[in-house]
Each structure stands twice: as structure tokens, then as C-alpha cells.
Design a protein around this motif. Structure first.
Motif, PDB file in Angstrom:
ATOM      1  N   TYR A 329      14.032 109.880  23.164  1.00 43.42           N
ATOM      2  CA  TYR A 329      15.083 109.200  23.939  1.00 43.42           C
ATOM      3  C   TYR A 329      15.140 109.562  25.430  1.00 43.42           C
ATOM      4  CZ  TYR A 329      16.812 108.044  19.285  1.00 43.42           C
ATOM      5  OH  TYR A 329      16.921 107.565  17.998  1.00 43.42           O
ATOM      6  N   VAL A 330      14.469 110.637  25.862  1.00 41.45           N
ATOM      7  CA  VAL A 330      14.685 111.144  27.223  1.00 41.45           C
ATOM      8  C   VAL A 330      13.548 110.743  28.172  1.00 41.45           C
ATOM      9  CG1 VAL A 330      16.148 113.034  26.434  1.00 41.45           C
ATOM     10  CG2 VAL A 330      13.682 113.404  26.626  1.00 41.45           C
ATOM     11  N   TRP A 331      13.855 110.853  29.485  1.00 42.39           N
ATOM     12  CA  TRP A 331      12.937 110.374  30.523  1.00 42.39           C
ATOM     13  C   TRP A 331      12.871 111.349  31.688  1.00 42.39           C
ATOM     14  CZ3 TRP A 331      10.449 105.874  29.246  1.00 42.39           C
ATOM     15  CH2 TRP A 331      11.027 105.135  28.196  1.00 42.39           C
ATOM     16  N   THR A 332      11.718 111.364  32.358  1.00 37.25           N
ATOM     17  CA  THR A 332      11.621 112.089  33.632  1.00 37.25           C
ATOM     18  C   THR A 332      11.693 111.070  34.768  1.00 37.25           C
ATOM     19  OG1 THR A 332       9.210 111.897  33.749  1.00 37.25           O
ATOM     20  CG2 THR A 332      10.109 113.845  32.594  1.00 37.25           C
ATOM     21  N   MET A 333      12.018 111.578  35.945  1.00 37.91           N
ATOM     22  CA  MET A 333      12.085 110.710  37.131  1.00 37.91           C
ATOM     23  C   MET A 333      10.709 110.090  37.403  1.00 37.91           C
ATOM     24  SD  MET A 333      14.342 109.680  39.267  1.00 37.91           S
ATOM     25  CE  MET A 333      14.126 108.459  40.537  1.00 37.91           C
ATOM     26  N   GLN A 349      19.870 106.112  39.593  1.00 39.02           N
ATOM     27  CA  GLN A 349      21.240 106.434  40.031  1.00 39.02           C
ATOM     28  C   GLN A 349      22.263 105.879  39.034  1.00 39.02           C
ATOM     29  OE1 GLN A 349      22.044 105.623  44.228  1.00 39.02           O
ATOM     30  NE2 GLN A 349      19.909 106.106  44.717  1.00 39.02           N
ATOM     31  N   TYR A 350      21.981 104.700  38.518  1.00 38.54           N
ATOM     32  CA  TYR A 350      22.884 104.074  37.540  1.00 38.54           C
ATOM     33  C   TYR A 350      23.004 104.941  36.289  1.00 38.54           C
ATOM     34  CZ  TYR A 350      24.800 100.209  34.646  1.00 38.54           C
ATOM     35  OH  TYR A 350      25.585  99.409  33.840  1.00 38.54           O
ATOM     36  N   TYR A 351      21.852 105.497  35.830  1.00 38.67           N
ATOM     37  CA  TYR A 351      21.834 106.277  34.587  1.00 38.67           C
ATOM     38  C   TYR A 351      21.741 107.788  34.824  1.00 38.67           C
ATOM     39  CZ  TYR A 351      21.528 102.141  31.604  1.00 38.67           C
ATOM     40  OH  TYR A 351      21.805 100.968  30.940  1.00 38.67           O
ATOM     41  N   ASN A 352      21.942 108.218  36.077  1.00 38.19           N
ATOM     42  CA  ASN A 352      22.037 109.644  36.398  1.00 38.19           C
ATOM     43  C   ASN A 352      20.785 110.444  36.040  1.00 38.19           C
ATOM     44  OD1 ASN A 352      25.008 110.035  37.348  1.00 38.19           O
ATOM     45  ND2 ASN A 352      25.118 108.687  35.565  1.00 38.19           N
ATOM     46  N   VAL A 353      19.620 109.805  36.257  1.00 39.82           N
ATOM     47  CA  VAL A 353      18.340 110.496  36.099  1.00 39.82           C
ATOM     48  C   VAL A 353      18.012 111.186  37.420  1.00 39.82           C
ATOM     49  CG1 VAL A 353      15.870 110.203  35.611  1.00 39.82           C
ATOM     50  CG2 VAL A 353      17.568 108.770  34.428  1.00 39.82           C
ATOM     51  N   THR A 354      17.640 112.466  37.367  1.00 38.25           N
ATOM     52  CA  THR A 354      17.381 113.229  38.601  1.00 38.25           C
ATOM     53  C   THR A 354      15.950 113.765  38.614  1.00 38.25           C
ATOM     54  OG1 THR A 354      18.125 115.309  37.617  1.00 38.25           O
ATOM     55  CG2 THR A 354      19.799 113.963  38.691  1.00 38.25           C
ATOM     56  N   GLU A 360      17.121 119.259  29.901  1.00 37.26           N
ATOM     57  CA  GLU A 360      16.242 120.428  29.886  1.00 37.26           C
ATOM     58  C   GLU A 360      14.790 120.001  30.050  1.00 37.26           C
ATOM     59  OE1 GLU A 360      15.940 120.841  25.023  1.00 37.26           O
ATOM     60  OE2 GLU A 360      17.469 122.013  26.048  1.00 37.26           O
ATOM     61  N   HIS A 361      13.940 120.946  30.529  1.00 34.95           N
ATOM     62  CA  HIS A 361      12.504 120.717  30.732  1.00 34.95           C
ATOM     63  C   HIS A 361      12.231 119.528  31.648  1.00 34.95           C
ATOM     64  CE1 HIS A 361      12.351 123.588  27.512  1.00 34.95           C
ATOM     65  NE2 HIS A 361      12.759 122.725  26.595  1.00 34.95           N
ATOM     66  N   GLY A 362      13.103 119.324  32.645  1.00 37.45           N
ATOM     67  CA  GLY A 362      12.898 118.236  33.600  1.00 37.45           C
ATOM     68  C   GLY A 362      13.229 116.861  33.069  1.00 37.45           C
ATOM     69  N   ASN A 363      13.738 116.792  31.839  1.00 38.23           N
ATOM     70  CA  ASN A 363      14.085 115.504  31.220  1.00 38.23           C
ATOM     71  C   ASN A 363      15.524 115.106  31.528  1.00 38.23           C
ATOM     72  OD1 ASN A 363      11.650 114.858  29.713  1.00 38.23           O
ATOM     73  ND2 ASN A 363      12.135 116.646  28.454  1.00 38.23           N
TER      74      ASN A 363
END
Length: 673
Positions: A329-333, A349-354, A360-363
């Protein structure tokens, strides 16, 4: 063909959870006479380990201990080891979970208990790391060797405790509370509600759908806006949070934090079924488009991932994929930039991905904080353009996600959970009028009738590989009865109501306790455990007793049978002090109490346009009403003498007294108010 070093007795089971353990070096047995007889014959202690397919820490314990040959050899030498799928055998789980709660003050899964050969437990706990597991087992092996009488005495005391908990007593009191008393109950609950983030002031946070369903109804009677606010904040924040799958829809079981941010990623059918009902009913009351979107997306997820070819519904999706919790389910920038190109910035920005990840682990877990309108204003972008970009981005990410290793599917179909999902589809149909939802509900209800309903009127619980098995528990009967009532309400086909009544009568014959006027959790012909328990407290799923009470109340109205209504009232009276003492765990009961408090409306619609008018009426939030009718009068007492040639009449009645009939929906709504 795969070759396995070990194969145990679980290989012949149908449960995906039990089959996961079929090649452990532990010599597992399924729950049953064979294992207990073997324990008696060999004079060995019994080890009962309970879990379920989507349980993360169950997998961890399997990897650490049950797949380790040294640990397995010790277990096999000293114990007869039994594996239980709690979803298949909640009655067994109930016994040993109560033991764990008595002995440690808490419970959870994996659940591990040690018992005498007769099944009486003397120790119970949850997850153990490998070293502590071995230490604990060795300690009790030694104690039993040196002082078996002490172990037997401990088992006797624990069994007594198990038998005494949640056994309700009959009450002579005959007074149902007033709304003023419920106001005081809500005042006590209010400080525990998180009015910033929704849910309760605590972590972890569970959805607890029946709590918010109760508050929706309570506000209608009381006008207490704090109740509405609690629901509104909770539904919004769950829909924005990581607990909700922002790409495909559907909710995880709970969030580990107080912000609904980090989910425990397993997706359970029972949560999603109830949340579809909750968001549908909240939409009826508020017309909030966010709620409609959540329902549509979640039902699409159910159709894509949890619907069986026969029309039943699968149990769950695992938290783990490729051995890692949440990996699916998780994503990196960096992934977002590669997939979305120039749109990655607005999407992130909409989904607060940084860049460093919000987890954790950059995800990053996809989650929202503000509405589309607020986001569009803040970022100086047209709202329609924003929505279009987000939807396009979601499709691209979903296409990539579909290529990842998927979480494991538990493809057994449980009667009670399928019934909950039928109710979810029925509630969505009532709210939105989408015929596809009604069709899904009907297909699933027919599946229960054809595959799970026995010729003698009893229900089976579990369906897998075209085979139904395990005698139904009270929740199977209670929620299936509700589903059949719902099928009548969305079709006016009286055969569904007759099925509901027949099933309820069978339930009373085989589960009823004459002394307390409540219902046992197990069938009288299939109650061979050390205690015959009742399920009384509403939790993540409402208690089967509270659902039975609700059904009895409604059947009393439909069939003009005071014995049903009186039985429902007595059940509520038996637990009324508990409802008022801790309503959070009696919220489904409290909804029945509200019905008893002011009597439900009987909305009869008779004439050629009955279906169209029913559909229009049911889009309104009318929780204290039952619907009945058809093109003709049918056989129900409440419909007699209500047909008028050439017209479709709407009758709003209460306590067998009807107001003047009307022909327009708006006029009928005025009479309701």
C-alpha cells in the motif's frame, strides 16, 4: 509439485489459516475429539493456539517459533497441539480469550492457551517471542510434573471464572429509559470522544461502527448537536486517514495511532460491511458527497477483491505482502515522480507524501488532511482540475500497485460476515437507489439460502471449495435474520420476511435460555465445550444477542406478534444498566432501546407505484421506521384494507394507529416528523 519436509493433520482442513500451518514441524491438530482424546490417552497437556489468516503477529509467531524445529520438537514432546481459526470457531476462541482476559487483564491474537486434556485452561496469553515461549512452556511442564494437583486446581478456578462471565440474569424491572436518561449517558461518554480527530481519545483507534450509528439515531431524538459533531468528525477523519485505502477504497482493521494515520493494514469484510452501512446512513442524513464517495469506492473494492463467484463474500486480505506489513500500500516520493511526472508534486501534497516518507523506511502512507475545496484554494488551482488530476493519478498508481505481490486472501465465506455485507449493500441501495447494489444483496442472500441453510432450518457457518461446514453460531443466525428482513424492505417480497421469521423461531428453539430470556452463543445440539457462553457486549461487531433483540422487535411489528416485541423488551431490560454504565460497548443494544422508547413508525406503501415510492422514501434517514407494502395488500395484518384501486397510498402508522393516507412522499415525510 512442492515437496514439504513436514505435513500435519491440518492438511485436510479448508480454513486458509489452518492450511498456512499444515507444513509446520509442529504436529498440529484441528479442534475436535481426535486431539482431545489423544491428549487423554497419552496423558499430555493441551496447547491451543488461536489466530486468523490476516493476523500479522500470528505470522510473526509462526515464523519465529512454529517453523523452528527445536521449538516444534519441544511442543510435540510435551503437548497435544491444536490450531484454531477464530473466525471459523469463535466459540472456542471465546472460551480461551476469556481465560486470557481473566488471567492477564487483556487479550488479542495470536491467543495461546495451555489446558488439561479435558480442555480446561490453566494458562493463557497472547504473542510470545521465541525464547519467552520456550521458557513459559518449560515452566508449566515442570510445574505439572511436580505438582499436577495445583495445575488441576488452577484449571478448575479459571473454568469457573469463564462460566460466570457474560452470563446475564433475568431482571424483573419493566421500565424502559427515557431520552433524558440517555442524555446523561451521552454526557458521560462525551469526554472520551476525540472531537479533533474523531473516534475515541486513545490509540490504537478502531472504527467501532455501531457507536457512530447509535449517535446518528440518538441525535435525531435528542437534537444534541455534539452527537452529530462526533459522527461527522469521525467519518471525515477516517475517510481522510491512512486507515482508508485512498486508491481503491476499503478500510483497514484499525489505526495504530490516534490520528487514523498508520493502519494495521489487514482489511476485514466485517469492518467494511458495517462501514458501508454507516456511511450510507450518514449520507441520508447529511447528503455529504464525501460519504457517497467512500461507499462507492468501498463497494468497488468489495466487488474487486472480496466477492466469490457464487455471490458470497470472502473474509479478509492480509496485512502483509512479500513478508512485509503494508508493503503493498505504501509509496516513495521517487516512485510518484517516475509514475506521475509533472503531476507528482500536486499529488504528493494532496496525499502528504514526502521526500523522506511520512512513515518508515522512506515510505509514505497516502492520507489527506483537508477537503478538495480547501486544498484547491490553498494551492490556487481550480477544484475540478484538481479532482481530475487526482483521479488520473490514482488510476496510474493502481495500475502499478496491481503488479505488486498482493496480500494473501482468506477466501473462506462466513455466513455472519456475508450477512453483514448483504446489509451493507441493502443500506447503500436505500441511500443511493443504485440497482446494482440491490442485485448484489439479493444474489448474496440467495447464496446463503442455497448453500448455508440446511433442510432442517439450521445454518452452517463456513463455505470453502464448494463445501459448507461447521454448525452456525448465534451471530450467523442473528445477522442472517437481519439480512432477510432487509431483503423484504428493498423488494416487498414477503417470502424474505417469512424466511426471517422461520429462522428466528429456529434460533429461539435451539439457542434460547429460559432462565435469563437471553440467547446462548452455541446451538443446544452442538455445545460440547467446557462452558456454554453468551455474547452480550457490542464490540467491533455488534453482539449477537443485541442483534437478535433488534430482529425480535421488528418481527413483532411486521407480524403483529406481541411475543416477539415482549421478548425484545425483556432482553434490553436485562442489560439496561450495562447500556447506561458503558454505552460504548452496548451501542447496538442502545439502538434497540431507542426503538422501544418511542415506538417505530410502520410505513405501509400499497399500489402500483409502491416500488418507486419505497425507493424515494428510503433515501430519507428514518431509522425508527419499518417499511412494508407492495402492489397489492399481501398477507401481513398491517397491510389489510389499505389498497385503493388506481392509486398508490402511503400510510404512516404507529402502535397500530394510522394517520390519514397520502399519495406524495413529501406529505408522508411531514407526517413522520
Amino acid at each position: 509439485m512442492d515437496k514439504h519436509a513436514y505435513t500435519n493433520s491440518l492438511i485436510n482442513e479448508s480454513s486458509p489459516y489452518l492450511l498456512q500451518h499444515a507444513h509446520n514441524p509442529v504436529d498440529w491438530y484441528p479442534w475436535g475429539e481426535e486431539a482431545l482424546e489423544k491428549a487423554k490417552k497419552e496423558n499430555k497437556l493441551v496447547l491451543v493456539s488461536v489466530g486468523y489468516a490476516a493476523c500479522h503477529w500470528c505470522h510473526v509467531m509462526e515464523n519465529e517459533s512454529f517453523e523452528d524445529t527445536a521449538v516444534a520438537n519441544y511442543m510435540n514432546e510435551h503437548f497435544i497441539c491444536i490450531k484454531v481459526d477464530r473466525e471459523e470457531r469463535p466459540d472456542v476462541d471465546q472460551i480461551y480469550m476469556t481465560a486470557a482476559q481473566l488471567m492477564t487483564g487483556s487479550g488479542g491474537w495470536p491467543l495461546n492457551a495451555l489446558a488439561l486434556p479435558n480442555g480446561k485452561p490453566f494458562f493463557a496469553g497472547t504473542y510470545f517471542p521465541k525464547e519467552k515461549w520456550l521458557q513459559m512452556l518449560a515452566y508449566y511442564v515442570d510445574v505439572n510434573k511436580k505438582n499436577p494437583a495445583a495445575v488441576a486446581e488452577q484449571a478448575r478456578k479459571v473454568t469457573e471464572g469463564i462460566r460466570s462471565i457474560e452470563m446475564v440474569k433475568f431482571t424483573e424491572d419493566n421500565t424502559i429509559a427515557t431520552i433524558n436518561e440517555i442524555d446523561k449517558v451521552f454526557d458521560k461518554w462525551k469526554p472520551k470522544i476525540d472531537y479533533e480527530k474523531g473516534g475515541e481519545n486513545r490509540a490504537p483507534k478502531f472504527p467501532m461502527p455501531s457507536n457512530w450509528e447509535f449517535l446518528l439515531q440518538y441525535e435525531l431524538l435528542s437534537g444534541n448537536k455534539d452527537a452529530d459533531k462526533a459522527v461527522e468528525v469521525t467519518l471525515r477523519e477516517m475517510a481522510y486517514g491512512g486507515i482508508y485505502d485512498q486508491l481503491e477504497g476499503g478500510f483497514a482493521r484499525y489505526s495504530v495511532d490516534a490520528d487514523w494515520k498508520v493502519p494495521h493494514f489487514e482489511k476485514m469484510l466485517y469492518d467494511n460491511a458495517q462501514l458501508v452501512s454507516l456511511y450510507s446512513n450518514a449520507y441520508k442524513k447529511t447528503k455529504n458527497p464525501l460519504y457517497k464517495k467512500v461507499v462507492q469506492e468501498t463497494l468497488q473494492f468489495i466487488e474487486n477483491e472480496l466477492t466469490s463467484p457464487e455471490g458470497g463474500f470472502y473474509s479478509s486480505l492480509d496485512a502483509d505482502s512479500d513478508g512485509v506489513e503494508g508493503k503493498y500500500y505504501v509509496w516513495t516520493m521517487e516512485e510518484l515522480r517516475q509514475i506521475l511526472g509533472a503531476d507528482a508534486e500536486i499529488f504528493s501534497q494532496y496525499y502528504n507524501v514526502t521526500n523522506n516518507g511520512n512513515w518508515e523506511h522512506g515510505n509514505s502512507i497516502l492520507l489527506r488532511h483537508i477537503s478538495d475545496a480547501a486544498f484547491a484554494k490553498k494551492h490556487k488551482i481550480d477544484e475540478n482540475t484538481l479532482v481530475q488530476k487526482i483521479e488520473e493519478g490514482k488510476k496510474k498508481l493502481l495500475a502499478i500497485r496491481d503488479k505488486r505481490i498482493k496480500p494473501r486472501l482468506d477466501d473462506k465465506v462466513l455466513t455472519s460476515w456475508t450477512a453483514l455485507m448483504i446489509n451493507g449493500y441493502a443500506d447503500a441501495y436505500k441511500a443511493f437507489g443504485d440497482e446494482a447494489y440491490r442485485k448484489k444483496a439479493m444474489t448474496a442472500a440467495k447464496f446463503l439460502v442455497s448453500k448455508m441453510l440446511r433442510k432442517d432450518g439450521g445454518l452452517l457457518r463456513n463455505y470453502k471449495n464448494e463445501k459448507a461446514s461447521i454448525h452456525g453460531m448465534l451471530d450467523d443466525y442473528a445477522f442472517t435474520t437481519t439480512a432477510f428482513i432487509n431483503m423484504y424492505e428493498i423488494s416487498f417480497d414477503e417470502s424474505w420476511l417469512q424466511k426471517a421469521r422461520t429462522l428466528q423461531d429456529y434460533t429461539t428453539t435451539h439457542f434460547y435460555d429460559e432462565e435469563s430470556k437471553m440467547y446462548f452463543y452455541t446451538h443446544n445440539d452442538h455445545s460440547d465445550l467446557i462452558a456454554r457462553k453468551m455474547e452480550v457486549t457490542d464490540n467491533v461487531i455488534p453482539a449477537s444477542n443485541s442483534e437478535v433483540a433488534k430482529n425480535l422487535y421488528k418481527l413483532g411489528l411486521y407480524f403483529n406478534e406481541s411475543k416477539y416485541s415482549a421478548a425484545a423488551k425483556q432482553m434490553v431490560l436485562n442489560v439496561q444498566s450495562d447500556i447506561h454504565g458503558n454505552i460504548r460497548y452496548y451501542s447496538n443494544w442502545a439502538m434497540v432501546e431507542l426503538l422501544l422508547m418511542q415506538d417505530a413508525n410502520e410505513i405501509a406503501i400499497v399500489g402500483n407505484n409502491a416500488d418507486e415510492i419505497r425507493k424515494e422514501m428510503q433515501k430519507r434517514f428514518t431509522p425508527f421506521s419499518i417499511y412494508l407494502g407492495g402492489r397489492k395488500e399481501g398477507s401481513l395484518t398491517l397491510l389489510q384494507n389499505k389498497y385503493v384501486e388506481g392509486k398508490t397510498m402511503i400510510y404512516v402508522c404507529r402502535n397500530k394507529t394510522c394517520k390519514r393516507p397520502v399519495e406524495q412522499v413529501e406529505e408522508a415525510i411531514k407526517l413522520l416528523n
